[in-house]
Design a protein around this motif. Sequence first.
Motif, PDB file in Angstrom:
ATOM      1  N   SER A 317      46.993  18.683  60.738  1.00 47.34           N
ATOM      2  CA  SER A 317      47.530  17.669  61.647  1.00 47.34           C
ATOM      3  C   SER A 317      47.991  16.430  60.886  1.00 47.34           C
ATOM      4  CB  SER A 317      46.467  17.284  62.686  1.00 47.34           C
ATOM      5  OG  SER A 317      46.899  16.220  63.493  1.00 47.34           O
ATOM      6  N   CYS A 318      47.196  16.020  59.888  1.00 48.30           N
ATOM      7  CA  CYS A 318      47.579  14.859  59.064  1.00 48.30           C
ATOM      8  C   CYS A 318      48.820  15.169  58.238  1.00 48.30           C
ATOM      9  CB  CYS A 318      46.414  14.467  58.161  1.00 48.30           C
ATOM     10  SG  CYS A 318      44.981  13.751  59.015  1.00 48.30           S
ATOM     11  N   ALA A 319      48.903  16.386  57.709  1.00 47.38           N
ATOM     12  CA  ALA A 319      50.042  16.761  56.869  1.00 47.38           C
ATOM     13  C   ALA A 319      51.336  16.818  57.661  1.00 47.38           C
ATOM     14  CB  ALA A 319      49.773  18.105  56.210  1.00 47.38           C
ATOM     15  N   ALA A 320      51.223  17.058  58.969  1.00 45.51           N
ATOM     16  CA  ALA A 320      52.431  17.164  59.799  1.00 45.51           C
ATOM     17  C   ALA A 320      52.981  15.816  60.201  1.00 45.51           C
ATOM     18  CB  ALA A 320      52.111  17.994  61.036  1.00 45.51           C
ATOM     19  N   ARG A 321      52.315  14.766  59.909  1.00 48.70           N
ATOM     20  CA  ARG A 321      52.777  13.424  60.296  1.00 48.70           C
ATOM     21  C   ARG A 321      54.012  13.019  59.509  1.00 48.70           C
ATOM     22  NH1 ARG A 321      47.643   9.406  61.376  1.00 48.70           N
ATOM     23  NH2 ARG A 321      46.690  10.624  63.054  1.00 48.70           N
TER      24      ARG A 321
END
Length: 321
Positions: A317-321
């Motif tokens: 989820s963090c990487a998709a930001r």
Amino acid sequence: MSALASPSPPRGEGEKERRPRLDAARGVALVAMAVYHACWDLTFVGLADFDLFENPLWLAARTAILSSFLLLAGIGLVLATERGLDRPRYFRRLGRLIAAAAAVSAASYAVFPDSPIFFGVLHHVAAASVVGLLFVRLPALVTLFTAVAAFAAGQRLGFPLFDSPWLRWIGLTSFAPDSNDFVPLLPWISGVLAGIALARLWPGVGRGVLPGGVVGRGLALAGRRSLAVYLIHQPILFGVVWLIAHSGLIAVEAPATRGFQSSCVASCAQTSTPAALCEERCRCVQSAITATGQWEAFLADRLDNPSRAQIGAAIQSCAAR
């Protein structure tokens, strides 16, 4: 606890004629050592982030401070034996050094069992005080040549045979042992030998009026009691820093947390992602893991499969930001 210490000057170094400038020089080295140890303590508890083991300036500072103590130890050995070896006095001093070194090792094994001090600077000075006796009457140039050879051997040679715990103190290991203060015989005895040669070439070293007024006298007093100062200063410094870190008055970032952040940013940067974005994503990952209540287990690699899946989803989820 850290990589620096100070032996007391040998008795007999001017028992009739003190050399106040040498005492003051030890005092200056003690102050530098205390500053270095304070920085180590602050970094260890998370109040600062000094790169003591990688930054060239910090490495140079450590080398300079340690070398100054060893140089002064070599000078002191010559002055202590210039009227002949006073065996009772010599062995009393050697016994104090050995006892102090044993106490430091015992304390380090209790506090830092994964990186204890098994041959630190006090161990080194005790050994060098024995080896150095072979050189106090030799020509200075012979001693200087031996110092250069010892330095070169310690810097360039390493053999698996010397990786044995019983032989590591010599300094010819093929890897650097994990210790908070490792000062092997090679190459560091070159500092003691250089001090012996200097005292032979300059018989009047340390003579003269003590400069600096009250400050100079204070430094000289500390220099005359340098072993005692060494043994008490670090427990006091570390105790004060530890109390501040655990007082709740200052936010403390644990070393493991800093290590995660730096390694995460470094890994992210390898994907050609902008540094600012890497830092933002890594902070997001840390916050997400902390929110799951699994931060300590994550750092210790003790996650079960459901927790791994939960944290994996948070990282994605963090990487998709």
